[in-house]
Write an enzyme that holds these catalytic residues in place. Structure first.
Site, PDB file in Angstrom:
ATOM      1  N   HIS A 156      40.013   3.993 -13.155  1.00  0.00           N
ATOM      2  CA  HIS A 156      39.636   4.899 -14.251  1.00  0.00           C
ATOM      3  C   HIS A 156      40.654   6.035 -14.481  1.00  0.00           C
ATOM      4  CE1 HIS A 156      35.714   2.953 -14.220  1.00  0.00           C
ATOM      5  NE2 HIS A 156      35.529   3.268 -12.954  1.00  0.00           N
TER       6      HIS A 156
HETATM    7  O1  RIB Z   1      33.080   6.914 -14.085  1.00  0.00           O
HETATM    8  C1  RIB Z   1      34.321   6.997 -13.452  1.00  0.00           C
HETATM    9  C2  RIB Z   1      34.712   8.427 -13.210  1.00  0.00           C
HETATM   10  O2  RIB Z   1      33.765   9.065 -12.350  1.00  0.00           O
HETATM   11  C3  RIB Z   1      36.054   8.563 -12.473  1.00  0.00           C
HETATM   12  O3  RIB Z   1      36.649   9.779 -12.801  1.00  0.00           O
HETATM   13  C4  RIB Z   1      35.630   8.579 -11.033  1.00  0.00           C
HETATM   14  O4  RIB Z   1      36.604   9.207 -10.191  1.00  0.00           O
HETATM   15  C5  RIB Z   1      34.391   9.419 -11.107  1.00  0.00           C
HETATM   16  O5  RIB Z   1      34.786  10.776 -11.126  1.00  0.00           O
END
Ligand code: RIB
Ligand code: CA
Length: 307
Positions: free
Chosen positions: A237
């Site tokens: 992500h």
């Molecule tokens: O949903 C994914 C996000 O939430 C990413 O930033 C992960 O590190 C968590 O913070």
């Protein structure tokens, strides 16, 4: 030409990779790293951020901030990131955190910045940035762009409706979406295209690199394969948000009207109007597609250049 960046995170396995990518990129002048509770508690995310930056030998201030959302209670995501927040990968302890609080440091940096000169990158719950801008709204004028890994056009990963960062502090996200500055969204729909597979991990390990590259590959190897993707791999992500600042040509995007639900069972759902049906003026840029092969090549080449 590098741009001044203040980065807020909740390391967090993917946050760690994103921090190394930001440090490696000549396009980014990383001036401050602030930390919130999120994937795991602040008592872990702050030492994790210190250790990640320390491994790269980065001499920049790291500062703790919010250990809970603006409203509601703190919740974490240890199933994905492990109890330690880095998937069990142990890094040497990093340098001490800078004294003070994240929101104050963010405001101090913005107060001395030229108009429209500073980029904010948010990789966790948006609490620290929201506290800074809600306390001194005029400072939004110093912000060039806010880049967030948050939200989803479709289904969430915390609830069916909500992505984790948005769900943890929707009021904070609403403050950023409403601050009048350009917001770029790397949602789950985008990050799903950056799937960490065994083949991509092997390609990283084949590169000549130092401790950061090895730790990066170890952290990626610790990510639990996602059932959402048939256990073929795990979406990466946060580095997608940083990659937008490094190689925007890897993305397609469109202007959208974006908001977040703060009440009821869909709390944390981001409403992203891709087709302008709401007639609400666009307040965000939605990153839609990613050249995944080029993204992982960028990631490997960048982090291989760190020590
Ligand atoms: O949903 C994914 C996000 O939430 C990413 O930033 C992960 O590190 C968590 O913070
Ligand atoms: Ca994160």
């Amino acid at each position: 030409m590098s741009r001044p960046v203040l980065l807020d995170c909740d390391p967090g396995t993917d946050d760690a990779i994103a921090l190394w990518l930001a440090l490696a990129a000549p396009e980014i002048d990383l001036q401050l790293v602030t930390v919130a509770g999120g994937n795991v508690g602040l008592e872990r995310t702050l030492p994790n951020a210190r250790a990640v930056l320390g491994l790269a030998g980065a001499a920049l201030p790291v500062m703790g901030g919010a250990d809970r959302p603006l409203i509601g209670v703190f919740r974490s995501e240890t199933q994905v990131h492990g109890m330690d927040g880095l998937g069990g990968v142990v890094l040497p302890e990093g340098p001490p955190a800078a004294p003070g609080l994240a929101a104050d440091a963010i405001r101090e940096r913005l107060r001395t910045a030229a108009p429209g000169s500073v980029t904010l990158v948010g990789l966790g719950p948006a609490t620290n940035f929201a506290l800074a801008l809600a306390t001194e709204p005029a400072l939004a004028g110093r912000v060039a762009e806010i880049v967030l890994m948050t939200g989803a056009v479709g289904e969430g990963n915390w609830t069916a409706a909500a992505e984790f960062n948005a769900a943890m502090d929707p009021e904070a996200l609403a403050i950023l979406l409403g601050c009048g500055r350009p917001v770029t969204l790397a949602t789950l729909d985008l990050t799903a295209q950056a799937l960490v597979t065994p083949e991509r991990i092997a390609a990283l390990r084949a590169l000549k690199g130092g401790a950061c590259l090895h730790a990066c590959a170890d952290i990626l190897a610790a990510l639990p394969p996602s059932r959402r993707f048939g256990h073929r791999g795990a979406p990466l992500h946060d580095p997608c948000a940083v990659a937008w600042l490094v190689a925007p040509d890897l993305f397609t995007h469109r202007a959208v009207a974006a908001s977040v639900v703060c009440e009821g069972p869909d709390r944390g759902r981001t409403r992203i109007d891709r087709w302008g049906r709401s007639k609400i003026p666009a307040n965000a840029r939605l990153l839609e597609t990613l050249d995944a092969e080029a993204f992982f090549a960028l990631l490997g080449a960048g982090i291989a250049g760190l020590r």
